[in-house]
Design an enzyme around this catalytic site. Structure first.
Site, PDB file in Angstrom:
ATOM      1  N   GLY A  46      42.260  -6.319  18.923  1.00 44.01           N
ATOM      2  CA  GLY A  46      43.549  -6.434  19.247  1.00 44.01           C
ATOM      3  C   GLY A  46      43.980  -4.994  20.305  1.00 44.01           C
ATOM      4  CD  GLN A  51      45.944   0.281  21.079  1.00 51.24           C
ATOM      5  OE1 GLN A  51      46.217  -1.157  20.863  1.00 51.24           O
ATOM      6  NE2 GLN A  51      45.158   0.659  20.528  1.00 51.24           N
ATOM      7  CB  CYS A  94      43.813   2.247  15.599  1.00 55.43           C
ATOM      8  SG  CYS A  94      44.865   2.321  16.829  1.00 55.43           S
ATOM      9  CG  LEU A  95      40.286  -0.469  20.103  1.00 59.32           C
ATOM     10  CD1 LEU A  95      40.868  -1.327  21.278  1.00 59.32           C
ATOM     11  CD2 LEU A  95      38.683  -0.203  19.877  1.00 59.32           C
ATOM     12  CG  HIS A 136      46.980  -2.611  14.097  1.00 58.35           C
ATOM     13  ND1 HIS A 136      46.277  -1.478  13.453  1.00 58.35           N
ATOM     14  CD2 HIS A 136      46.853  -1.908  15.277  1.00 58.35           C
ATOM     15  CE1 HIS A 136      45.766  -0.630  13.855  1.00 58.35           C
ATOM     16  NE2 HIS A 136      46.102  -0.826  15.384  1.00 58.35           N
ATOM     17  CD  GLU A 137      46.858  -4.524  18.500  1.00 61.03           C
ATOM     18  OE1 GLU A 137      47.558  -3.618  19.276  1.00 61.03           O
ATOM     19  OE2 GLU A 137      45.813  -4.367  17.923  1.00 61.03           O
ATOM     20  CG  HIS A 140      49.681   0.047  18.580  1.00 60.17           C
ATOM     21  ND1 HIS A 140      49.378   1.308  18.715  1.00 60.17           N
ATOM     22  CD2 HIS A 140      48.466  -0.681  18.222  1.00 60.17           C
ATOM     23  CE1 HIS A 140      47.973   1.763  18.271  1.00 60.17           C
ATOM     24  NE2 HIS A 140      47.494   0.388  18.034  1.00 60.17           N
TER      25      HIS A 140
HETATM   26 ZN    ZN Z   1      45.886   0.240  17.163  1.00 64.27          ZN
END
Ligand code: ZN
Length: 184
Positions: A46, A51, A94-95, A136-137, A140
């Site tokens: 995701g 991000q 998380c990226l 999660h997204e 963000h």
């Molecule tokens: Zn993340």
């Protein structure tokens, strides 16, 4: 299609709330396509627009459902309609917080209203890992990171790792990946 720079912890854009999308135009579709490319290149499940430094309520995902079938798409202006009281516990990463993995408690099921890239409204009920990814997204888009949900001990451990990384980057600027401008 270019790969966008993924912002990492310390970049203020990760702590800002994204704005409602009102223009369902070619720019939005291009951004979503670039985000899919970026997500795949990073082997993520995701990616939220924050991000990649864009404050729009948009995220992309590519993750298996409960049957193991890969689901993928672009989600605009998502709103949680309901969450189950039943919870699930699972490791999350998380990226924007590379190589940090901690267990996070999330609702087992969630119902979400959202819009597609061409502005059509839809609702979906998700469970398990897919529900986790969407939640999660959506966090963000409100400037919330998964470490905000951790138990105190795990949160302190995660912040210690992040502080040490910031110090290492101060001593060796080549490690300071967090302040690179986006490639667009
Ligand atoms: Zn993340």
């Amino acid at each position: 299609m270019s790969v966008l720079t993924i912002r990492v912890f310390g970049d203020p854009v990760l702590r800002q709330s994204a704005r409602t999308v009102t223009d369902f135009d070619g720019h939005l579709a291009q951004l979503a396509e670039a985000m899919h490319t970026t997500m795949r290149a990073a082997e993520g499940v995701g990616l939220a627009a924050n991000q990649v430094g864009v404050l729009k309520r948009l995220f992309t995902f590519a993750a298996p459902d409960d049957d193991g079938t890969l689901r993928h798409g672009s989600v605009v202006n998502p709103v949680v309609l309901s969450r189950s009281t039943e919870q699930q516990d699972g490791e999350e990463g998380c990226l924007s917080l590379p190589q940090l993995y901690y267990p996070v408690l999330r609702p087992q099921q969630v119902a979400v209203e959202y819009q597609t890239l061409d502005g059509q409204s839809d609702t979906v009920e998700l469970s398990g890992f897919l529900a986790r990814v969407w939640l999660h997204e959506m966090d963000h888009l409100d400037g919330v990171l998964f470490i905000d949900h951790l138990a105190k001990h795990d949160r302190q451990a995660a912040l210690k790792v992040l502080r040490e990384r910031a110090l290492a980057a101060d001593e060796d600027p080549t490690k300071a990946v967090s302040l690179l401008p986006p490639m667009m």
